[in-house]
Design an enzyme around this catalytic site. Structure first.
Site, PDB file in Angstrom:
ATOM      1  N   SER A 128       0.621  -1.175  -0.132  1.00 56.91           N
ATOM      2  CA  SER A 128      -0.077  -0.019   0.152  1.00 56.91           C
ATOM      3  C   SER A 128       0.814   1.326   0.135  1.00 56.91           C
ATOM      4  O   SER A 128       0.415   2.314  -0.485  1.00 56.91           O
ATOM      5  CB  SER A 128      -0.853   0.159   1.168  1.00 56.91           C
ATOM      6  OG  SER A 128      -0.198   0.105   2.252  1.00 56.91           O
ATOM      7  N   HIS A 180      -5.726  -4.239  -1.536  1.00 53.83           N
ATOM      8  CA  HIS A 180      -5.758  -3.211  -2.556  1.00 53.83           C
ATOM      9  C   HIS A 180      -5.872  -3.661  -4.035  1.00 53.83           C
ATOM     10  O   HIS A 180      -5.875  -2.669  -4.931  1.00 53.83           O
ATOM     11  CB  HIS A 180      -4.503  -2.366  -2.470  1.00 53.83           C
ATOM     12  CG  HIS A 180      -4.429  -1.704  -1.041  1.00 53.83           C
ATOM     13  ND1 HIS A 180      -5.011  -0.462  -0.930  1.00 53.83           N
ATOM     14  CD2 HIS A 180      -4.176  -1.805   0.216  1.00 53.83           C
ATOM     15  CE1 HIS A 180      -4.871  -0.126   0.325  1.00 53.83           C
ATOM     16  NE2 HIS A 180      -4.035  -0.758   0.728  1.00 53.83           N
ATOM     17  N   LYS A 217     -12.673  -1.690   0.832  1.00 55.96           N
ATOM     18  CA  LYS A 217     -12.056  -0.911  -0.354  1.00 55.96           C
ATOM     19  C   LYS A 217     -12.737  -0.618  -1.715  1.00 55.96           C
ATOM     20  O   LYS A 217     -13.709   0.212  -1.591  1.00 55.96           O
ATOM     21  CB  LYS A 217     -10.563  -1.137  -0.289  1.00 55.96           C
ATOM     22  CG  LYS A 217      -9.797  -1.023   0.927  1.00 55.96           C
ATOM     23  CD  LYS A 217      -8.180  -1.514   0.958  1.00 55.96           C
ATOM     24  CE  LYS A 217      -7.645  -0.993   2.374  1.00 55.96           C
ATOM     25  NZ  LYS A 217      -6.862  -2.108   3.041  1.00 55.96           N
TER      26      LYS A 217
HETATM   27  C1  LIG Z   1      -6.740  -2.663   4.420  1.00 60.11           C
HETATM   28  C2  LIG Z   1      -5.977  -3.792   4.446  1.00 60.11           C
HETATM   29  C3  LIG Z   1      -6.399  -5.008   5.316  1.00 60.11           C
HETATM   30  C4  LIG Z   1      -7.319  -4.744   6.329  1.00 60.11           C
HETATM   31  O1  LIG Z   1      -8.709  -4.914   5.795  1.00 60.11           O
HETATM   32  P1  LIG Z   1     -10.051  -4.394   6.597  1.00 60.11           P
HETATM   33  O2  LIG Z   1     -11.138  -5.140   5.972  1.00 60.11           O
HETATM   34  O3  LIG Z   1     -10.423  -3.073   6.834  1.00 60.11           O
HETATM   35  O4  LIG Z   1      -9.790  -5.045   7.999  1.00 60.11           O
HETATM   36  C5  LIG Z   1      -5.466  -6.085   5.308  1.00 60.11           C
HETATM   37  N1  LIG Z   1      -4.484  -6.358   4.705  1.00 60.11           N
HETATM   38  C6  LIG Z   1      -4.310  -5.239   3.665  1.00 60.11           C
HETATM   39  C7  LIG Z   1      -3.159  -5.520   2.768  1.00 60.11           C
HETATM   40  C8  LIG Z   1      -4.800  -4.273   3.702  1.00 60.11           C
HETATM   41  O5  LIG Z   1      -4.638  -3.185   2.761  1.00 60.11           O
END
Ligand SMILES: *Cc1c(COP(=O)(O)O)cnc(C)c1O
Length: 418
Positions: free
Chosen positions: A205, A233, A264
């Site tokens: 990210s 992502h 997301k």
């Molecule tokens: C955002 C993210 C998470 C967490 O996801 P949530 O559903 O918000 O708990 C886990 N792993 C990665 C790589 C992320 O970018």
């Protein structure tokens, strides 16, 4: 009784502030979207607002609409009318909440429908829902690996993967970020283990770079390991049809397990899942602690998320727009003289390399009506301070041109570009 502990916590908080890593939250007075309304309180402790009010002036960023370049709202679905409508229907049809974990009385037909939708979309055998992807990663490693097994994890993997691995009894190996030579060394070191799992973020990210899944799968096959990917992502974002990093690298069927989020690109509400081989999912329903001991996903979210996956399939224009936006934004910023690492994702980092300038830049951009966030140590390595921007299909070309102009103006003032 609390006094000594209170003093201790106050001291900890002071240290966080001294290290300039104290986080404040800006308050949105609107739905999540390409443009959001920031209201009073949006600058954190409110000192500046009080001063502004006294002086009879307010900085433009303190209220009103700003262009949002820091959400994971890649496809612009967070406030999409079809999802809002589907969520309302979901409330009418399945009620508000389940008040139960899945295996007691918390499974509705809509949960099974969403699990089926995700399995078909991703092309895997079965899927299990969680309250978040953080929980999905918290469940996975402990449930499927024992002390005889080994897990090999990229050094830049997400915090939830790190924590999930910590909860397991598996032997741990950390390979340098996307370093295939180091992964091979670690695979050799782990050769005595009963089973080996290589696990990586699909998209990292902070840099927006994509895992070298084709090479990872080759190495894993050579050293008898299975491969798992956290595609938070990437799902809905990467690959010709938005199936994620496995599709982008042409290795979808060589990956045993994928974790993902509904928080997301796919509407951005909340919820996570594990999809992949049937037996992995089955074990998680038996042993996954965040599944067994945490409440079922809100049914309205499950219903609306089915609609989100349908939209990704039926509106390929969303993905096309997202890609065009990312390419145009990268090109515009590069032309303006900024240091933009090459990439193929909608995460576009602007490298600045100085904590003070990064903070000043984010503040000055807000005054221009553009909401961005700066990241410094310890979120990124020392000297790699940056503003991370994220593109959305909801951004227009005019939005992005305005942002590029503002970055160029502010970047010159602050001395980030010459
Ligand atoms: C955002 C993210 C998470 C967490 O996801 P949530 O559903 O918000 O708990 C886990 N792993 C990665 C790589 C992320 O970018």
């Amino acid at each position: 009784m609390f006094q000594a502990f209170q003093a201790h916590l106050a001291n900890e908080l002071a240290q966080i502030k001294d290290a300039s890593s104290y986080k404040t939250e800006r308050i949105l007075h609107s739905p999540q979207s390409a443009h959001v309304a920031l209201g009073p309180g949006s600058r954190g402790p409110g000192v500046r607002e009080a001063e502004d009010r006294e002086a009879g002036t307010r900085a433009p960023g303190d209220s009103g609409e700003v262009l949002n370049l820091c959400a994971n709202n890649y496809l612009g679905l967070a406030n999409h009318s079809a999802l809002v409508q589907a969520a309302k229907e979901g409330l009418d049809r399945w009620g508000f909440g389940l008040s139960s974990v899945r295996f007691i009385c918390g499974t509705q037909d809509v949960h099974k429908q969403l699990e089926g939708t995700i399995s078909r979309f991703m092309g895997y055998e079965d899927t299990i829902l969680f309250g978040s992807c953080f929980d999905a990663n918290g469940a996975l490693f402990e449930a499927i690996l024992g002390p005889e097994d080994a897990v090999l994890s990229d050094a830049l993997n997400h915090a939830s993967i790190i924590d999930g691995i910590r909860l397991s009894k598996a032997q741990r190996f950390r390979y340098a970020h996307s370093d295939m030579a180091d992964l091979e060394v670690k695979l050799k070191e782990a050769s005595g283990a009963r089973h080996r799992l290589v696990f990586t973020d699909g998209v990292f990210s902070m840099d927006g770079d994509v895992a070298k899944l084709d090479q990872i799968c080759d190495l894993a096959e050579r050293y008898d390991a299975i491969v798992g990917v956290d595609d938070c992502h990437a799902t809905g974002v990467l690959g010709k049809t938005g199936r994620g990093s496995g599709e982008a690298k042409g290795v979808r069927e060589r990956i045993a397990v994928v974790t993902g989020t509904l928080g997301k690109a796919l509407g951005g509400a909340s919820g996570g899942y594990v999809t992949g081989r049937r037996e992995i999912v089955e074990i998680l329903r038996q042993r996954g602690r965040p599944y067994l001991f945490s409440n079922a996903l809100m049914p309205a979210i499950a219903h609306a998320s089915i609609e989100a996956f349908r939209l990704v399939d039926e509106s390929p224009a969303l993905l096309d727009t997202l890609r065009e936006n990312a390419a145009a934004f990268r090109a515009g910023l590069t032309q303006a003289g900024f240091r933009i690492p090459p990439g193929e994702t909608p995460i576009v980092p602007i490298l600045i390399g100085d904590a003070g300038k990064t903070q000043a830049m984010a503040e000055a951009m807000l005054d221009e009506g553009i909401y961005v966030i700066g990241f410094s140590y310890p979120v990124v390595p020392v000297g790699q301070d940056r503003i991370r921007t994220q593109m959305s299909a909801a951004h227009t070309k005019a939005d992005l041109d305005r942002a590029i102009d503002a970055f160029a103006r502010v970047g010159t003032q602050i001395g980030v570009i010459g």
